[in-house]
Write a protein that holds these residues in place. Structure first.
Motif, PDB file in Angstrom:
ATOM      1  N   ASP A   1       0.817  -1.221   0.000  1.00 35.92           N
ATOM      2  CA  ASP A   1       0.000   0.000   0.000  1.00 35.92           C
ATOM      3  C   ASP A   1       0.851   1.273   0.000  1.00 35.92           C
ATOM      4  O   ASP A   1       0.296   2.381  -0.025  1.00 35.92           O
ATOM      5  CB  ASP A   1      -0.910   0.029   1.230  1.00 35.92           C
ATOM      6  CG  ASP A   1      -1.873  -1.146   1.257  1.00 35.92           C
ATOM      7  OD1 ASP A   1      -2.400  -1.495   0.187  1.00 35.92           O
ATOM      8  OD2 ASP A   1      -2.075  -1.712   2.349  1.00 35.92           O
ATOM      9  N   LEU A   2       2.162   1.100   0.045  1.00 39.37           N
ATOM     10  CA  LEU A   2       3.066   2.245   0.169  1.00 39.37           C
ATOM     11  C   LEU A   2       3.886   2.463  -1.099  1.00 39.37           C
ATOM     12  O   LEU A   2       4.180   1.511  -1.817  1.00 39.37           O
ATOM     13  CB  LEU A   2       4.005   2.030   1.362  1.00 39.37           C
ATOM     14  CG  LEU A   2       3.308   1.890   2.720  1.00 39.37           C
ATOM     15  CD1 LEU A   2       4.318   1.514   3.790  1.00 39.37           C
ATOM     16  CD2 LEU A   2       2.580   3.175   3.090  1.00 39.37           C
ATOM     17  N   PRO A   3       4.258   3.701  -1.379  1.00 39.59           N
ATOM     18  CA  PRO A   3       3.869   4.906  -0.638  1.00 39.59           C
ATOM     19  C   PRO A   3       2.424   5.298  -0.942  1.00 39.59           C
ATOM     20  O   PRO A   3       1.927   5.029  -2.029  1.00 39.59           O
ATOM     21  CB  PRO A   3       4.842   5.967  -1.147  1.00 39.59           C
ATOM     22  CG  PRO A   3       5.121   5.540  -2.568  1.00 39.59           C
ATOM     23  CD  PRO A   3       5.135   4.027  -2.522  1.00 39.59           C
ATOM     24  N   LEU A   4       1.794   5.916   0.046  1.00 36.73           N
ATOM     25  CA  LEU A   4       0.449   6.478  -0.137  1.00 36.73           C
ATOM     26  C   LEU A   4       0.608   7.990  -0.204  1.00 36.73           C
ATOM     27  O   LEU A   4       1.062   8.620   0.758  1.00 36.73           O
ATOM     28  CB  LEU A   4      -0.461   6.078   1.018  1.00 36.73           C
ATOM     29  CG  LEU A   4      -1.919   6.541   0.936  1.00 36.73           C
ATOM     30  CD1 LEU A   4      -2.576   6.105  -0.369  1.00 36.73           C
ATOM     31  CD2 LEU A   4      -2.717   6.017   2.121  1.00 36.73           C
ATOM     32  N   LEU A   5       0.257   8.560  -1.346  1.00 33.08           N
ATOM     33  CA  LEU A   5       0.567   9.966  -1.632  1.00 33.08           C
ATOM     34  C   LEU A   5      -0.722  10.750  -1.858  1.00 33.08           C
ATOM     35  O   LEU A   5      -1.419  10.540  -2.857  1.00 33.08           O
ATOM     36  CB  LEU A   5       1.454  10.066  -2.883  1.00 33.08           C
ATOM     37  CG  LEU A   5       2.665   9.120  -2.934  1.00 33.08           C
ATOM     38  CD1 LEU A   5       3.370   9.234  -4.288  1.00 33.08           C
ATOM     39  CD2 LEU A   5       3.638   9.420  -1.801  1.00 33.08           C
ATOM     40  N   LEU A   6      -1.051  11.661  -0.933  1.00 29.98           N
ATOM     41  CA  LEU A   6      -2.303  12.412  -0.995  1.00 29.98           C
ATOM     42  C   LEU A   6      -2.059  13.910  -0.951  1.00 29.98           C
ATOM     43  O   LEU A   6      -1.091  14.384  -0.355  1.00 29.98           O
ATOM     44  CB  LEU A   6      -3.205  12.039   0.184  1.00 29.98           C
ATOM     45  CG  LEU A   6      -3.608  10.563   0.327  1.00 29.98           C
ATOM     46  CD1 LEU A   6      -4.361  10.361   1.621  1.00 29.98           C
ATOM     47  CD2 LEU A   6      -4.452  10.118  -0.871  1.00 29.98           C
ATOM     48  N   ASN A   7      -2.980  14.659  -1.564  1.00 27.86           N
ATOM     49  CA  ASN A   7      -2.964  16.121  -1.498  1.00 27.86           C
ATOM     50  C   ASN A   7      -4.412  16.594  -1.407  1.00 27.86           C
ATOM     51  O   ASN A   7      -5.319  15.961  -1.953  1.00 27.86           O
ATOM     52  CB  ASN A   7      -2.311  16.713  -2.749  1.00 27.86           C
ATOM     53  CG  ASN A   7      -2.378  18.234  -2.764  1.00 27.86           C
ATOM     54  OD1 ASN A   7      -1.758  18.900  -1.949  1.00 27.86           O
ATOM     55  ND2 ASN A   7      -3.156  18.790  -3.690  1.00 27.86           N
ATOM     56  N   GLN A   8      -4.635  17.698  -0.705  1.00 30.19           N
ATOM     57  CA  GLN A   8      -5.964  18.291  -0.738  1.00 30.19           C
ATOM     58  C   GLN A   8      -5.859  19.807  -0.886  1.00 30.19           C
ATOM     59  O   GLN A   8      -4.943  20.442  -0.357  1.00 30.19           O
ATOM     60  CB  GLN A   8      -6.787  17.927   0.493  1.00 30.19           C
ATOM     61  CG  GLN A   8      -6.490  18.668   1.763  1.00 30.19           C
ATOM     62  CD  GLN A   8      -7.601  18.493   2.811  1.00 30.19           C
ATOM     63  OE1 GLN A   8      -8.738  18.107   2.492  1.00 30.19           O
ATOM     64  NE2 GLN A   8      -7.283  18.785   4.051  1.00 30.19           N
TER      65      GLN A   8
END
Length: 468
Positions: free
Chosen positions: A127-134
């Motif tokens: 599941d890695l890396p998990l890369l998020l932005n908001q």
């Protein structure tokens, strides 16, 4: 124009407020410290969003959205984090006519709530890396608010990522620092930012390391334009963000966070503006070329509209000002205030000679140009003026950055710009002394200009300045 704006040399902060008001960028909101971003300002922010968003996605992060309200208990799980933000928190205790069982914090940043969901979504190393932005708004209760620089509520993007190793997290935080933030600020905002490492005193609450991008404003002060943080395993331990390794063991993730905000719009104004108003770098401008009808008649309106369409076909973001019921001089002043990079004046007299007048906001030059050559001339001028704004800002920064050897000399130098000196001549005690005088260590860099891996590296260079 002196009657429209306070001269920068006379009172730079007042000039800044004048530009925001007269160029219709933003206004104060009804609650102290809040702001209303007007269409002119929001159009530039949308350009910033588009440019940043494409770079963020190219770095592999995906956009998501998380709640505005965060249980107060979430913040208390990471002690340094809550201590760093507690003076700025807005807390909701009543809703729906009742006292809440647990107070809710209005989002000051989202490490805690996102950490809760990273723990839920991550099971294994796969599941890695998990890369998020908001893209969101945040609230920090400012005691001394200033439009576009420090407001109680502001708009920003915040990235949050989880990684299997410290090295991978560090590399990603630096990728965002350079490939997203630095590239955007230099190539779009035309700002020659200094990229470095924050001292332990200036580090983000709960982070193990903070990287920063510092811009010099027109009055020689510094503005932090964006930051990227390594969070180590601090938030992973607080929120139990673990994964099963390939060997089958349970490991804590290494996390990062990074953000930039509408403060960049304030920085753009203060870096490039002049006594006539804003000067918007062409790549950041929502309207790059404004075709302006000087006076109607003799096919002027038709020619102006056609020219606008030709510019759009050539990839130039263009608009048409055909408000001939408003005095031309007033419209010209308005265009200067708003910083449109190019204004093309189309009037009966020039058109009869087959010409238009090309007005460049960067230097104020006015050039009669054959109508048939207007489009390529505009394209060339936009590219030239983008570079010219960067070169001018870089020259100002170099002129007003003083190389010194002692802290006392550094403090004296910050009266008119930045000071650059060995970090060993400052140290923690010197940083405390500087802070007492209203001066901060903006960042640490290596002698070759690169970003250090540690505060303890030998021969580090410190930048000191007064800052917004």
């Amino acid at each position: 124009m002196a009657k429209v704006l306070t001269p920068r040399a006379e009172n730079f902060p007042q000039w800044f407020q004048d530009v925001i008001a007269k160029a219709q960028i933003a206004d104060n909101g009804p609650v102290r410290g809040t702001m209303v971003i007007r269409p002119t300002g929001f159009a530039i922010w949308e350009r910033m969003q588009a440019e940043m968003d494409s770079r963020i996605k190219a770095a592999g992060s995906e956009n998501a959205y998380f709640p505005l309200f965060i249980p107060e208990s979430y913040l208390r799980r990471e002690a340094q984090h809550v201590e760093g933000f507690s003076p700025e928190l807005a807390v909701v205790t009543h809703a729906g006519g009742k006292t809440l069982a647990e107070p809710l914090v209005v989002r000051p940043t989202s490490e805690t709530v996102i950490g809760e969901y990273l723990a839920k979504w991550i099971d294994s190393y796969r599941d890695l890396p998990l890369l998020l932005n908001q893209w969101a708004n945040v609230v920090r209760w400012e005691l001394r608010p200033r439009l576009l620089l420090r407001t109680t509520e502001f708009l920003w993007q915040e990235g949050h990522t989880a990684h299997a190793t410290e090295e991978d997290a560090r590399n990603y935080a630096r990728r965002i620092l350079h490939d997203v933030y630095e590239d955007f600020m230099r190539s779009v905002l035309a700002m020659p930012v200094v990229v470095g490492r924050k001292t332990a005193r200036e580090r983000f609450a709960g982070a193990t390391n903070t990287y920063t991008l510092e811009g010099m404003m027109g009055d020689g002060k510094a503005l932090q334009m964006g930051t990227s943080h390594e969070l180590g395993q601090n938030f992973a331990r607080a929120f139990d963000i673990v994964y099963t390794s390939a060997a089958g063991g349970q490991e804590y993730c290494w996390t990062t966070s990074w953000g930039s905000s509408t403060r960049m719009l304030g920085g753009l104004i203060m870096c490039h503006g002049d006594d006539n108003g804003m000067r918007v770098p062409p790549r950041a401008a929502a309207t790059q070329a404004l075709v302006t009808v000087v006076k109607a008649g003799d096919g002027v309106l038709e020619s102006a509209a056609k020219l606008r369409d030709q510019l759009r076909d050539a990839g130039v973001r263009s608009a048409l000002d055909e408000r001939v019921d408003t005095a031309f001089g007033r419209r010209a002043v308005d265009a200067e205030l708003k910083g449109f990079p190019i204004r093309i004046e189309v009037g009966p007299r020039d058109l009869a000679a087959g010409n238009v007048v090309l007005v460049r906001r960067f230097d104020g030059s006015k050039t009669p140009t054959p109508l048939t050559e207007a489009v390529p001339q505009v394209v060339a001028a936009l590219e030239a003026d983008q570079q010219a704004l960067y070169d001018e800002a870089l020259a100002r920064r170099e002129t007003h950055t003083h190389d010194v050897r002692t802290l006392d000399d550094a403090l004296a130098a910050t009266a008119e710009g930045w000071a650059r000196l060995p970090w060993s001549a400052v140290g923690t005690e010197g940083e405390n002394k500087a802070n007492a005088d209203g001066v901060t260590v903006r960042c640490l860099i290596r002698a070759d200009g690169s970003v250090p891996d540690s505060d303890d590296e030998p021969d580090l260079v410190a930048y000191l300045a007064r800052a917004y």
